[in-house]
Scaffold this motif. Structure first.
Motif, PDB file in Angstrom:
ATOM      1  N   SER A   1       8.566   0.705   5.810  1.00 33.85           N
ATOM      2  CA  SER A   1       9.826   0.043   6.131  1.00 33.85           C
ATOM      3  C   SER A   1       9.862  -1.337   5.498  1.00 33.85           C
ATOM      4  O   SER A   1       8.863  -1.813   4.963  1.00 33.85           O
TER       5      SER A   1
ATOM      6  N   ARG B   1       5.753   0.387  -7.402  1.00 34.86           N
ATOM      7  CA  ARG B   1       5.272  -0.464  -8.498  1.00 34.86           C
ATOM      8  C   ARG B   1       4.403   0.307  -9.491  1.00 34.86           C
ATOM      9  O   ARG B   1       4.155  -0.150 -10.589  1.00 34.86           O
ATOM     10  N   ARG B   2       3.892   1.467  -9.069  1.00 28.75           N
ATOM     11  CA  ARG B   2       3.060   2.246  -9.986  1.00 28.75           C
ATOM     12  C   ARG B   2       3.665   3.637 -10.201  1.00 28.75           C
ATOM     13  O   ARG B   2       2.968   4.645 -10.161  1.00 28.75           O
TER      14      ARG B   2
ATOM     15  N   GLU C   1      -4.454  -0.045  -4.402  1.00 29.62           N
ATOM     16  CA  GLU C   1      -4.067  -1.136  -5.298  1.00 29.62           C
ATOM     17  C   GLU C   1      -5.195  -2.131  -5.515  1.00 29.62           C
ATOM     18  O   GLU C   1      -5.268  -2.790  -6.549  1.00 29.62           O
TER      19      GLU C   1
ATOM     20  N   PHE D   1      -7.917  -2.329  -8.734  1.00 30.96           N
ATOM     21  CA  PHE D   1      -7.597  -3.057  -9.970  1.00 30.96           C
ATOM     22  C   PHE D   1      -7.827  -4.561  -9.776  1.00 30.96           C
ATOM     23  O   PHE D   1      -8.259  -5.252 -10.700  1.00 30.96           O
ATOM     24  N   HIS D   2      -7.583  -5.047  -8.565  1.00 34.15           N
ATOM     25  CA  HIS D   2      -7.781  -6.476  -8.308  1.00 34.15           C
ATOM     26  C   HIS D   2      -9.227  -6.878  -8.573  1.00 34.15           C
ATOM     27  O   HIS D   2      -9.518  -7.898  -9.182  1.00 34.15           O
TER      28      HIS D   2
ATOM     29  N   SER E   1       5.114  -4.885   8.451  1.00 32.47           N
ATOM     30  CA  SER E   1       5.860  -3.715   8.912  1.00 32.47           C
ATOM     31  C   SER E   1       5.057  -2.924   9.936  1.00 32.47           C
ATOM     32  O   SER E   1       5.594  -2.485  10.958  1.00 32.47           O
TER      33      SER E   1
ATOM     34  N   ARG F   1       8.670 -10.004  13.893  1.00 32.45           N
ATOM     35  CA  ARG F   1       8.123 -10.491  12.621  1.00 32.45           C
ATOM     36  C   ARG F   1       8.253 -12.015  12.483  1.00 32.45           C
ATOM     37  O   ARG F   1       7.318 -12.696  12.092  1.00 32.45           O
ATOM     38  N   GLU F   2       9.440 -12.527  12.815  1.00 27.23           N
ATOM     39  CA  GLU F   2       9.649 -13.972  12.697  1.00 27.23           C
ATOM     40  C   GLU F   2       8.651 -14.733  13.567  1.00 27.23           C
ATOM     41  O   GLU F   2       8.123 -15.763  13.183  1.00 27.23           O
TER      42      GLU F   2
ATOM     43  N   GLU G   1       5.236  -4.636  13.150  1.00 29.84           N
ATOM     44  CA  GLU G   1       6.528  -4.466  13.830  1.00 29.84           C
ATOM     45  C   GLU G   1       6.613  -3.155  14.582  1.00 29.84           C
ATOM     46  O   GLU G   1       7.319  -3.058  15.586  1.00 29.84           O
TER      47      GLU G   1
ATOM     48  N   ARG H   1      -2.575   2.634   1.162  1.00 26.96           N
ATOM     49  CA  ARG H   1      -1.808   2.069   0.040  1.00 26.96           C
ATOM     50  C   ARG H   1      -2.521   0.845  -0.519  1.00 26.96           C
ATOM     51  O   ARG H   1      -2.659   0.678  -1.733  1.00 26.96           O
TER      52      ARG H   1
ATOM     53  N   LEU I   1       3.675  -7.325   3.160  1.00 26.36           N
ATOM     54  CA  LEU I   1       4.828  -6.615   3.711  1.00 26.36           C
ATOM     55  C   LEU I   1       4.428  -5.329   4.434  1.00 26.36           C
ATOM     56  O   LEU I   1       4.902  -5.055   5.536  1.00 26.36           O
ATOM     57  N   TYR I   2       3.537  -4.532   3.834  1.00 20.16           N
ATOM     58  CA  TYR I   2       3.106  -3.299   4.528  1.00 20.16           C
ATOM     59  C   TYR I   2       2.574  -3.653   5.914  1.00 20.16           C
ATOM     60  O   TYR I   2       2.803  -2.949   6.898  1.00 20.16           O
TER      61      TYR I   2
ATOM     62  N   ASP J   1       5.982 -17.515  12.588  1.00 19.90           N
ATOM     63  CA  ASP J   1       5.985 -18.841  13.227  1.00 19.90           C
ATOM     64  C   ASP J   1       4.620 -19.154  13.840  1.00 19.90           C
ATOM     65  O   ASP J   1       4.191 -20.306  13.851  1.00 19.90           O
TER      66      ASP J   1
ATOM     67  N   GLN K   1       1.607 -10.226  -7.067  1.00 15.80           N
ATOM     68  CA  GLN K   1       2.750  -9.462  -6.565  1.00 15.80           C
ATOM     69  C   GLN K   1       2.268  -8.357  -5.611  1.00 15.80           C
ATOM     70  O   GLN K   1       2.879  -8.112  -4.566  1.00 15.80           O
ATOM     71  N   ASP K   2       1.165  -7.718  -5.963  1.00 16.28           N
ATOM     72  CA  ASP K   2       0.574  -6.710  -5.064  1.00 16.28           C
ATOM     73  C   ASP K   2       0.262  -7.320  -3.702  1.00 16.28           C
ATOM     74  O   ASP K   2       0.496  -6.700  -2.666  1.00 16.28           O
TER      75      ASP K   2
ATOM     76  N   GLY L   1       3.120  -7.480  -1.557  1.00 13.74           N
ATOM     77  CA  GLY L   1       3.386  -6.139  -1.032  1.00 13.74           C
ATOM     78  C   GLY L   1       2.473  -5.811   0.140  1.00 13.74           C
ATOM     79  O   GLY L   1       2.911  -5.275   1.153  1.00 13.74           O
ATOM     80  N   HIS L   2       1.185  -6.165   0.007  1.00 11.06           N
ATOM     81  CA  HIS L   2       0.232  -5.909   1.099  1.00 11.06           C
ATOM     82  C   HIS L   2       0.692  -6.621   2.367  1.00 11.06           C
ATOM     83  O   HIS L   2       0.632  -6.072   3.462  1.00 11.06           O
TER      84      HIS L   2
END
Ligand SMILES: [Fe+2]
Ligand SMILES: [Fe+2]
Lengths: 96, 316
Positions: free
Chosen positions: A27, A46-47, B160, B163-164, B87, B96-97, B90, B156, B83-84, B101, B76-77, B80-81
């Protein structure tokens, strides 16, 4: 401190390639469906994980009740005759 | 439906976990399980987001276009991490806010490693190699954690992460094979990031009060010391293979135990950094707060625009 204008939550579904179902992947928050689709592309593909994206506002999603799961799905459990293994077929019968 | 006692619910819950049945968001769960997960996942999310700062600092100064593109993709990854994980948090009913805070007020923590500065290009190598390497050690077992959304997010993330670590190791390796000055730079980065990387696994098992419960709940699959040992055992040979020296005079191979023995960690330093007295703590939070405050008008404008468009669509 949290403000009321928080962006709504969206559920994201991705079709991995032509011929497959869209599948729920996670989400995100976005102000509208267009931003949700754009952000879903940036976050979840992204991939090259997808060729198509669905987004649904989470508040529009209705689900079965996990506490009722046992009774809700019970009717299927007792109907073993819905499965081919329920039937005896002699060994010398083929193509069945 | 008949009334089920709390005790019974708890027993059923633990049974599921023992049988490796995942817990999903709307399933019954003990309050403490929920609370512990919210704390763990939000801290993890904060670490991903704050972790972008030391590396983001070098994007404009990467030595060539290839390095720049790679570092940009890596950072950028990490967004994304974050954000996952927010989420996943949540799904447990966390706001989330509010979790963000809590980071800004200092109530919520994030990985102490990101309070160290990245002062040379070699640090981009050390961070990818060691910090992402340690993160992978932590995250791979979490792919089997009992809470479904967290486990799925970890799958997920782990895909990713590899590669890091490789891009970081490549940076360090190239420097280590370069001029004496470049090799010196690589060694210096290793010297500064080695011990803080070992601290990333958290206090010794004897000091870690939540470990037992978290292991029973399967939201932690190995103890801190186990993970730290695994990290040392795989990383030391990597350093040796590129001619760098791990800055630990007590480090030696233990034939009998089939592992490395390593020196004492400076836990005083660890707690100082956790408590906010690391070299960059204040700066990291200041930057995060500023990003949220400065972005407020954008978030509001986007929402107003969307509402306007929705209203139009309704009238038409
Ligand atoms: Fe990450
Ligand atoms: Fe990473």
């Amino acid at each position: 401190m949290s403000n009321k204008k928080e962006w709504p939550l969206w559920e994201v579904f991705i079709r991995g390639k032509q011929g497959l179902n869209h599948k729920h992947v996670g989400s995100l928050r976005a102000s509208d469906y267009k931003m949700a689709v754009d952000n879903a592309r940036d976050v979840y593909t992204r991939r090259s994980e997808g060729v198509s994206i669905w987004v649904v506002e989470s508040s529009n999603l209705y689900a079965s009740d996990p506490d009722e799961a046992a009774s809700f799905f019970e009717p299927a459990d007792s109907k073993i005759y819905r499965h081919p293994t329920f039937y005896d077929v002699p060994d010398d019968i083929s193509h069945m | 439906m008949s009334e089920i006692s709390l005790e019974e619910l708890q027993k059923k819950f633990q049974n599921k976990i023992d049988k490796d049945v995942k817990i999903e968001p709307r399933d019954w769960m003990p309050d403490d399980y929920r609370k512990t997960l919210i704390r763990q996942i939000s801290q993890h999310a904060h670490s991903e987001v704050v972790g972008m700062l030391p590396e983001g600092n070098w994007i404009t100064r990467a030595p060539n276009l290839r390095r720049k593109a790679v570092l940009l993709a890596k950072v950028q990854d990490e967004a994304g991490h974050g954000l996952y994980l927010y989420s996943a948090c949540e799904t447990l009913g966390a706001d989330r806010e509010q979790t963000i805070d809590d980071l800004h007020s200092g109530k919520a923590k994030y990985s102490s490693i990101f309070n160290y500065p990245a002062i040379s290009w070699a640090d981009m190598g050390a961070i990818g190699w060691l910090v992402d390497g340690a993160a992978i050690m932590n995250q791979v077992p979490l792919c089997r954690c009992s809470y479904g959304p967290y486990a799925r997010a970890m799958v997920r993330v782990c895909k990713e992460e590899s590669f890091h670590q490789r891009q970081g190791f490549e940076i360090i390796m190239v420097l280590a094979k370069g001029t004496p000055a470049q090799k010196e730079m690589a060694q210096d980065a290793l010297n500064r990031f080695w011990w803080p990387s070992l601290m990333m696994f958290g206090p010794n098992d004897a000091e870690s009060k939540h470990t037992k419960q978290s292991m029973d709940w399967k939201i932690k699959r190995h103890t801190n010391d186990e993970l730290r040992q695994m990290f040392v055992d795989v990383t030391v040979p990597q350093a040796e293979s590129i001619g760098l020296t791990v800055p630990d005079k007590d480090l030696k191979w233990n034939e009998k135990e089939n592992r490395y023995d390593y020196g004492k960690i400076d836990w005083e330093e660890f707690w100082q950094v956790v408590k906010g007295n690391g070299p960059c703590n204040e700066d990291r939070i200041r930057v995060r707060k500023k990003a949220k405050d400065d972005g407020l008008w954008v978030r509001e404008a986007a929402m107003a625009f969307s509402q306007k468009r929705n209203n139009k669509a309704k009238v038409a």
